[in-house]
Each structure stands twice: as structure tokens, then as C-alpha cells.
Motif scaffolding. Sequence first.
Motif, mmCIF file in Angstrom:
data_model
loop_
_atom_site.group_PDB
_atom_site.id
_atom_site.type_symbol
_atom_site.label_atom_id
_atom_site.label_comp_id
_atom_site.label_asym_id
_atom_site.label_seq_id
_atom_site.Cartn_x
_atom_site.Cartn_y
_atom_site.Cartn_z
ATOM 1 N N ARG A 27 60.702 -23.692 -39.219
ATOM 2 C CA ARG A 27 59.921 -24.905 -39.543
ATOM 3 C C ARG A 27 60.878 -26.080 -39.695
ATOM 4 O O ARG A 27 60.758 -26.880 -40.623
ATOM 5 N N ARG A 28 61.859 -26.147 -38.800
ATOM 6 C CA ARG A 28 62.891 -27.184 -38.868
ATOM 7 C C ARG A 28 62.771 -28.145 -37.700
ATOM 8 O O ARG A 28 62.374 -27.752 -36.601
ATOM 9 N N ASP A 29 63.220 -29.405 -37.967
ATOM 10 C CA ASP A 29 63.323 -30.394 -36.883
ATOM 11 C C ASP A 29 64.672 -30.251 -36.207
ATOM 12 O O ASP A 29 65.655 -29.889 -36.848
ATOM 13 N N ARG A 30 64.724 -30.593 -34.940
ATOM 14 C CA ARG A 30 66.013 -30.717 -34.261
ATOM 15 C C ARG A 30 66.678 -32.025 -34.693
ATOM 16 O O ARG A 30 65.949 -32.979 -34.977
ATOM 17 N N PRO A 31 67.994 -32.225 -34.744
ATOM 18 C CA PRO A 31 68.967 -31.172 -34.483
ATOM 19 C C PRO A 31 69.120 -30.278 -35.707
ATOM 20 O O PRO A 31 69.081 -30.761 -36.841
ATOM 21 N N ASP A 32 69.296 -28.991 -35.454
ATOM 22 C CA ASP A 32 69.468 -28.032 -36.541
ATOM 23 C C ASP A 32 70.335 -26.884 -36.021
ATOM 24 O O ASP A 32 70.100 -26.387 -34.916
ATOM 25 N N PRO A 33 71.344 -26.487 -36.803
ATOM 26 C CA PRO A 33 72.253 -25.454 -36.294
ATOM 27 C C PRO A 33 71.563 -24.128 -35.987
ATOM 28 O O PRO A 33 71.976 -23.419 -35.057
ATOM 29 N N SER A 34 70.496 -23.794 -36.740
ATOM 30 C CA SER A 34 69.837 -22.503 -36.458
ATOM 31 C C SER A 34 69.083 -22.568 -35.123
ATOM 32 O O SER A 34 69.047 -21.589 -34.374
ATOM 33 N N ILE A 35 68.517 -23.739 -34.812
ATOM 34 C CA ILE A 35 67.811 -23.877 -33.515
ATOM 35 C C ILE A 35 68.834 -23.833 -32.374
ATOM 36 O O ILE A 35 68.592 -23.233 -31.320
ATOM 37 N N ASP A 36 70.008 -24.442 -32.597
ATOM 38 C CA ASP A 36 71.070 -24.375 -31.564
ATOM 39 C C ASP A 36 71.427 -22.923 -31.278
ATOM 40 O O ASP A 36 71.589 -22.526 -30.119
ATOM 41 N N ILE A 37 71.548 -22.112 -32.349
ATOM 42 C CA ILE A 37 71.896 -20.691 -32.162
ATOM 43 C C ILE A 37 70.776 -19.967 -31.405
ATOM 44 O O ILE A 37 71.035 -19.215 -30.460
ATOM 45 N N ILE A 38 69.525 -20.212 -31.817
ATOM 46 C CA ILE A 38 68.379 -19.552 -31.154
ATOM 47 C C ILE A 38 68.435 -19.823 -29.642
ATOM 48 O O ILE A 38 68.325 -18.916 -28.818
#
Length: 358
Positions: free
Chosen positions: A208-219
Amino acid sequence: MKAIAVERGSSRPTLLDVSEPDPDAGEALLRTLRVGIDGTDHEVVRGNHGGYPVGDDYQILGHEAVAAVEDPNGTGLESGQLVVPTVRRPSTETESNEYFERGEPDMAPDGAYVERGIVGAHGYMSEFFVSPPEFLVPVPDSYAEHGFLVEPISNSEKAFEHAFAARSAFEWTPESALVLGNGPLGLLTLAMLETDSSPFERNYCLGRRDRPDPSIDIIERLGSTYVDSRETPVDGVAEAFEPMDFVYEATGYAKHAFQTVDALAPNGVGALLGIPNDWAFEVDGGRLHRELVLENKALFGSVNSNVGQYEAARDRLAELPDWFLDAFVTGVYAPDEAESAFEASDDAIKTVIEFDTP
Ligand code: NDP
């Protein structure tokens, strides 16, 4: 020696000076290298989970550790050997410990065990600890840095094993998997699903995070698809993306347990790992019950892991790419920086306390 503990009445980690443990016969003395921090540790600190060791006003934290054998003390271990300790120990309150005797401590009911660093026993966030050898899993010398991840990986190895066992009575060829939660357990599990030995071809991870976010980068770097639960709730995933053969819940958000039934494909299986607080809400129980039955879906809960699953985790860790481990471990802290190591922020994924190096 230095130990990081939570004291009765406090809700912060504190650096204490406690006496070094003296191994009894049948126990080795271990020198702690690194101890990881996860959501359970935060709950122990906040006082939501766990319990103090009998007779103590503090609990030494930490259950994700890698250590070196300091003194084998006649246990047959080799001095300097690296090991990962398991978490559960038999409760002294119960007379027989059949679950431990048959190597299934993870299946023991509440009351039959204590958990080091979590419930009723001191954990591993201290310069030294002691343990019988049957609760220590040997790991290669190269695991000093990331061996503490064997414990959380083993929890997911158990969930995978139970998921496949639940689908073993027919020909199940899963392709799609959805991980609920982009916290440390969710991301680690997603990386496991993306390894070469995994049968899953299309993996998704919900946050439930907005970009930029390190966890989304990893995903996305893992090759998986990010699903934002604010746009696509779990019960809308099947329609928006695809029905999932496997759902792994690691949010602790109780509604997800029930919405998982809708996210699953026919014959799919959902593993619930999150540990929510009490929360009363309405669900259409009749519809969910019918869906589980008529579509042959399965849903189960899973906690902790056995030595075999630790050994599988030791092998799995070797498969995780270096870039992933570098991005996943966002902070390495000295024992006197414990408060910073426990600080939550959107940039912190997995933090670790380093007591020593080999
Ligand atoms: P965290 O609390 O760090 O991670 C949970 C993640 O889920 C967070 O990233 C959070 O997002 C996300 N999340 C929560 N609610 C929602 C929502 N409604 N929609 C989308 N994303 C959501 O915990 P861990 O990763 O350490 O562990 C996950 C769960 O598993 C915890 O409940 C923990 O207690 C449990 N656990 C269970 C084990 C077992 O053996 N069964 C072992 C270890 C942990 P955000 O950060 O943006 O808020």
C-alpha cells in the motif's frame, strides 16, 4: 556482556550489561555474529506478543541469528563452526514433549513450548548464548553476513511444504503466486518464489505504498508485479490480474485471510502467516464457505519451522541473488545503536545488529 532487551514496563529496546551464560553439560557456548529484526520483535518490544522468561524482569530480544561455536563443551560441534539456532524449546511446564521428540516443534500447541526472544525465553541479541546442539543448524563459513535470514526463510519453506502437501492428492501444477505484504517476510518470500528452483512463473506482491519506494523497486527488479491494495483490493486481484494458484499472506491484516479465498484460482491454496490483533468485522461466511468447497480451495495457517525446513532454507539462501540481499538488508547496526536499528521508516526493510564477525 552486552545484551539488547526489553525491560518490564518499557516499550523500547535497551542495551543491558548481563552476565555471560555458562553452558551446562550438553550445551555449547555460541558467540553471536548477527541478529536480524522482524515484525515479531517490534511486537515483543511493544508488549503485544510474547512473555518474559520466568523470574526475569527483562527479555533478551532476537530470534533470527547466526553465531560461531565458541566452546563446543563436549557436544561434538567444532570450534569456530557457524550455526543458525532454531527458535522453539520445550516448555518445562509440560511433562512430555512428543512434538519435540519427533522433530516437529513447529506443530506443538501453545503451552508446550517457549520461543527464544519471543515467548518465555531469552533470545540471541547478546554477545554469547548457550544451546544444545540439536537446536543448531550448521551453515557454511560464507554465511556470517546473511545466515540470520535462514530463520525467516525457514518459516516460508514450511508454508510452501504445507501448501504442496495440501495439494498432493491430485496433479497440481501451480504457475501464479500472490504474496500479500511488502514487509521483510513478504519480500523474502517473493524472492524465494522467483528462484530458479521455484515452479511459479508469474508472481505478484501486494502493498500500500506510493512510488518511489525501495520495496516496490525490489518487487519489480525480481521480475514480479506490484499490486497496490488501495487500487486493487485482495478480493479484486483475480479479476484485475489473474486468479492465483498460491496466496501467501504476510500482512497481518485480518481481512486478507478471508479475501484470499476470492483471490485463489480453483484448486488453489492460501497460506496465512500474519499475526493480527483481535478485530471484529463482517464477512459473507456462507459465500466463502461455498467458494472453498465448490472450487476445492484450501486455506491454512502456518507458524515457525522444523530443522528440515531450516536445512531447506540454508540451501534456498544460496539461491538468492547478491543484489537482492544488498537491497533487502538496509542497515547493519552496532549493539549500542539498537534504538536506531528498531526505528521504523519506509526506507528500512531489514535491519540487523552485528555483535561480532568471524
Ligand atoms: P511487517 O509488519 O513489517 O510487514 C507487513 C507488511 O504488510 C507491511 O509492509 C505493510 O505495509 C503491509 N500491509 C499491511 N496491511 C496492508 C494492506 N491492507 N494492504 C497492503 N499492504 C499491507 O511484518 P513482517 O514482514 O515482519 O511479517 C509479516 C507478518 O507475519 C506479521 O504479522 C508478523 O507478525 C508475521 N510473522 C509470522 C511468522 C510465522 O511463522 N507465522 C514469522 C514471522 C512473522 P506498510 O509497511 O506500507 O504499512
